[in-house]
Design a protein around this motif. Sequence first.
Motif, PDB file in Angstrom:
ATOM      1  N   LEU A 121       0.792  -1.235   0.000  1.00  0.00           N
ATOM      2  CA  LEU A 121       0.000   0.000   0.000  1.00  0.00           C
ATOM      3  C   LEU A 121       0.824   1.285   0.000  1.00  0.00           C
ATOM      4  CD1 LEU A 121      -2.824  -1.077   2.464  1.00  0.00           C
ATOM      5  CD2 LEU A 121      -3.032  -0.683   0.010  1.00  0.00           C
ATOM      6  N   LEU A 122       1.926   1.305   0.722  1.00  0.00           N
ATOM      7  CA  LEU A 122       2.701   2.548   0.808  1.00  0.00           C
ATOM      8  C   LEU A 122       3.140   3.071  -0.555  1.00  0.00           C
ATOM      9  CD1 LEU A 122       4.804   1.957   4.046  1.00  0.00           C
ATOM     10  CD2 LEU A 122       2.800   3.433   3.753  1.00  0.00           C
ATOM     11  N   PRO A 123       3.686   2.223  -1.458  1.00  0.00           N
ATOM     12  CA  PRO A 123       4.068   2.743  -2.775  1.00  0.00           C
ATOM     13  C   PRO A 123       2.872   3.185  -3.629  1.00  0.00           C
ATOM     14  CG  PRO A 123       5.139   0.643  -2.357  1.00  0.00           C
ATOM     15  CD  PRO A 123       4.134   0.849  -1.276  1.00  0.00           C
ATOM     16  N   LYS A 124       1.708   2.616  -3.364  1.00  0.00           N
ATOM     17  CA  LYS A 124       0.512   3.029  -4.104  1.00  0.00           C
ATOM     18  C   LYS A 124       0.098   4.443  -3.709  1.00  0.00           C
ATOM     19  CE  LYS A 124      -0.554  -0.661  -6.469  1.00  0.00           C
ATOM     20  NZ  LYS A 124      -0.390  -0.644  -7.907  1.00  0.00           N
ATOM     21  N   LEU A 125       0.213   4.744  -2.418  1.00  0.00           N
ATOM     22  CA  LEU A 125      -0.191   6.059  -1.931  1.00  0.00           C
ATOM     23  C   LEU A 125       0.856   7.133  -2.195  1.00  0.00           C
ATOM     24  CD1 LEU A 125      -1.920   5.053   1.371  1.00  0.00           C
ATOM     25  CD2 LEU A 125      -2.871   6.571  -0.347  1.00  0.00           C
ATOM     26  N   TRP A 126       2.102   6.799  -1.974  1.00  0.00           N
ATOM     27  CA  TRP A 126       3.185   7.766  -2.114  1.00  0.00           C
ATOM     28  C   TRP A 126       4.303   7.155  -2.962  1.00  0.00           C
ATOM     29  CZ3 TRP A 126       1.229   6.616   2.882  1.00  0.00           C
ATOM     30  CH2 TRP A 126       0.334   7.572   3.375  1.00  0.00           C
ATOM     31  N   PRO A 127       4.101   7.093  -4.286  1.00  0.00           N
ATOM     32  CA  PRO A 127       5.065   6.405  -5.154  1.00  0.00           C
ATOM     33  C   PRO A 127       6.478   6.988  -5.102  1.00  0.00           C
ATOM     34  CG  PRO A 127       3.174   7.208  -6.426  1.00  0.00           C
ATOM     35  CD  PRO A 127       2.963   7.621  -5.023  1.00  0.00           C
ATOM     36  N   GLN A 128       6.595   8.293  -5.005  1.00  0.00           N
ATOM     37  CA  GLN A 128       7.926   8.905  -4.981  1.00  0.00           C
ATOM     38  C   GLN A 128       8.659   8.579  -3.680  1.00  0.00           C
ATOM     39  OE1 GLN A 128       9.166  10.260  -7.643  1.00  0.00           O
ATOM     40  NE2 GLN A 128       7.229  10.066  -8.725  1.00  0.00           N
ATOM     41  N   ARG A 129       7.966   8.703  -2.581  1.00  0.00           N
ATOM     42  CA  ARG A 129       8.586   8.503  -1.269  1.00  0.00           C
ATOM     43  C   ARG A 129       8.964   7.045  -1.028  1.00  0.00           C
ATOM     44  NH1 ARG A 129       5.314  11.263   3.123  1.00  0.00           N
ATOM     45  NH2 ARG A 129       6.187  13.054   2.086  1.00  0.00           N
ATOM     46  N   PHE A 130       8.158   6.113  -1.562  1.00  0.00           N
ATOM     47  CA  PHE A 130       8.398   4.700  -1.297  1.00  0.00           C
ATOM     48  C   PHE A 130       8.865   3.937  -2.534  1.00  0.00           C
ATOM     49  CE2 PHE A 130       5.629   6.056   2.138  1.00  0.00           C
ATOM     50  CZ  PHE A 130       6.389   5.628   3.212  1.00  0.00           C
ATOM     51  N   ALA A 131       9.492   4.634  -3.450  1.00  0.00           N
ATOM     52  CA  ALA A 131      10.099   3.966  -4.603  1.00  0.00           C
ATOM     53  C   ALA A 131      11.289   3.130  -4.154  1.00  0.00           C
ATOM     54  CB  ALA A 131      10.535   4.997  -5.646  1.00  0.00           C
ATOM     55  N   CYS A 132      11.886   3.528  -3.067  1.00  0.00           N
ATOM     56  CA  CYS A 132      13.031   2.823  -2.491  1.00  0.00           C
ATOM     57  C   CYS A 132      12.518   1.929  -1.352  1.00  0.00           C
ATOM     58  CB  CYS A 132      14.046   3.826  -1.963  1.00  0.00           C
ATOM     59  SG  CYS A 132      15.398   3.065  -1.069  1.00  0.00           S
ATOM     60  N   GLY A 133      12.953   0.696  -1.337  1.00  0.00           N
ATOM     61  CA  GLY A 133      12.516  -0.245  -0.312  1.00  0.00           C
ATOM     62  C   GLY A 133      12.949   0.131   1.087  1.00  0.00           C
ATOM     63  N   ARG A 134      14.017   0.909   1.226  1.00  0.00           N
ATOM     64  CA  ARG A 134      14.477   1.303   2.561  1.00  0.00           C
ATOM     65  C   ARG A 134      13.426   2.122   3.293  1.00  0.00           C
ATOM     66  NH1 ARG A 134      20.228   3.124   0.593  1.00  0.00           N
ATOM     67  NH2 ARG A 134      18.798   4.523  -0.438  1.00  0.00           N
ATOM     68  N   ALA A 135      12.695   2.947   2.578  1.00  0.00           N
ATOM     69  CA  ALA A 135      11.647   3.755   3.212  1.00  0.00           C
ATOM     70  C   ALA A 135      10.541   2.851   3.761  1.00  0.00           C
ATOM     71  CB  ALA A 135      11.082   4.768   2.223  1.00  0.00           C
ATOM     72  N   VAL A 136      10.178   1.823   3.016  1.00  0.00           N
ATOM     73  CA  VAL A 136       9.170   0.862   3.476  1.00  0.00           C
ATOM     74  C   VAL A 136       9.689   0.125   4.708  1.00  0.00           C
ATOM     75  CG1 VAL A 136       7.925  -1.258   2.882  1.00  0.00           C
ATOM     76  CG2 VAL A 136       8.082   0.593   1.220  1.00  0.00           C
ATOM     77  N   LEU A 137      10.965  -0.271   4.674  1.00  0.00           N
ATOM     78  CA  LEU A 137      11.563  -0.956   5.825  1.00  0.00           C
ATOM     79  C   LEU A 137      11.529  -0.057   7.063  1.00  0.00           C
ATOM     80  CD1 LEU A 137      14.659  -2.712   4.218  1.00  0.00           C
ATOM     81  CD2 LEU A 137      12.516  -3.753   4.944  1.00  0.00           C
ATOM     82  N   GLY A 138      11.812   1.232   6.879  1.00  0.00           N
ATOM     83  CA  GLY A 138      11.789   2.169   8.002  1.00  0.00           C
ATOM     84  C   GLY A 138      10.410   2.313   8.614  1.00  0.00           C
ATOM     85  N   VAL A 139       9.392   2.451   7.768  1.00  0.00           N
ATOM     86  CA  VAL A 139       8.017   2.577   8.276  1.00  0.00           C
ATOM     87  C   VAL A 139       7.588   1.278   8.945  1.00  0.00           C
ATOM     88  CG1 VAL A 139       5.600   2.853   7.587  1.00  0.00           C
ATOM     89  CG2 VAL A 139       7.336   4.370   6.656  1.00  0.00           C
ATOM     90  N   ALA A 140       7.914   0.147   8.340  1.00  0.00           N
ATOM     91  CA  ALA A 140       7.558  -1.151   8.924  1.00  0.00           C
ATOM     92  C   ALA A 140       8.230  -1.338  10.279  1.00  0.00           C
ATOM     93  CB  ALA A 140       7.936  -2.278   7.978  1.00  0.00           C
ATOM     94  N   LEU A 141       9.492  -0.955  10.368  1.00  0.00           N
ATOM     95  CA  LEU A 141      10.215  -1.072  11.636  1.00  0.00           C
ATOM     96  C   LEU A 141       9.573  -0.184  12.704  1.00  0.00           C
ATOM     97  CD1 LEU A 141      12.670  -2.192  13.190  1.00  0.00           C
ATOM     98  CD2 LEU A 141      13.948  -0.211  12.362  1.00  0.00           C
ATOM     99  N   LEU A 142       9.278   1.051  12.349  1.00  0.00           N
ATOM    100  CA  LEU A 142       8.658   1.981  13.290  1.00  0.00           C
ATOM    101  C   LEU A 142       7.285   1.480  13.738  1.00  0.00           C
ATOM    102  CD1 LEU A 142       8.813   4.737  14.739  1.00  0.00           C
ATOM    103  CD2 LEU A 142       7.759   5.735  12.709  1.00  0.00           C
ATOM    104  N   LEU A 143       6.472   1.027  12.801  1.00  0.00           N
ATOM    105  CA  LEU A 143       5.134   0.531  13.126  1.00  0.00           C
ATOM    106  C   LEU A 143       5.216  -0.724  13.990  1.00  0.00           C
ATOM    107  CD1 LEU A 143       2.059   0.704  12.828  1.00  0.00           C
ATOM    108  CD2 LEU A 143       2.294  -0.544  10.665  1.00  0.00           C
ATOM    109  N   SER A 144       6.104  -1.630  13.632  1.00  0.00           N
ATOM    110  CA  SER A 144       6.223  -2.881  14.376  1.00  0.00           C
ATOM    111  C   SER A 144       6.718  -2.649  15.802  1.00  0.00           C
ATOM    112  CB  SER A 144       7.165  -3.830  13.637  1.00  0.00           C
ATOM    113  OG  SER A 144       7.213  -5.075  14.298  1.00  0.00           O
ATOM    114  N   VAL A 145       7.721  -1.812  15.960  1.00  0.00           N
ATOM    115  CA  VAL A 145       8.219  -1.500  17.305  1.00  0.00           C
ATOM    116  C   VAL A 145       7.121  -0.797  18.111  1.00  0.00           C
ATOM    117  CG1 VAL A 145       9.878  -0.086  18.597  1.00  0.00           C
ATOM    118  CG2 VAL A 145      10.658  -1.495  16.682  1.00  0.00           C
TER     119      VAL A 145
END
Length: 190
Positions: A121-145
Amino acid sequence: MSLQGILLYTARALRFAIIVELVWLFYYGIRSGGWRGLQNTLQRKQFFWSSLLVFYLAALLQITVIRGGVGLASVLGAPHDGSTVQLVPLWYTLQQAKGGWWAIVYPICGNVLWFLPLGLLLPKLWPQRFACGRAVLGVALLLSVSIEVLQWLFGSGISDVDDVIFNVAGAWLGWCLEQQFHIIKSFFHW
């Protein structure tokens, strides 16, 4: 957890998510003037993906933190001494493996599958911001913690580093799948 327990938790999560989604739709309708306020296809797609994200996050919160309910009593009654915190990677998962295949498959697959939609979902909503997988990893880490901290605070589960590992892996897998689908879609000009 048995299959019946999984279905019960899933039904509760879906009920909660539907209620939150209805509140979201009401709020969105007031804020934007409803469906007619969506002027073009891009705005409609953004509305669809954001609504799906709200539904997903509500279901995730219900199944991971709220579960049977939270409140002041659960905060005061929770053991806040670290007895419900597991910080050694894969220790708890390996302990569960002694209980048979289901005892290890359920928590691993559950954690991966519950975070897979985040990576989609993240790349669908914000394609520019989440074009890189590291951004998704960061959000997932923050949400999971955050979920693990809330579980510790409310006493609604065991805060385990393995959950964080598998959650982030699930979001990463979702992002990889979204990227592959995007490549296939652009190849066929869909």
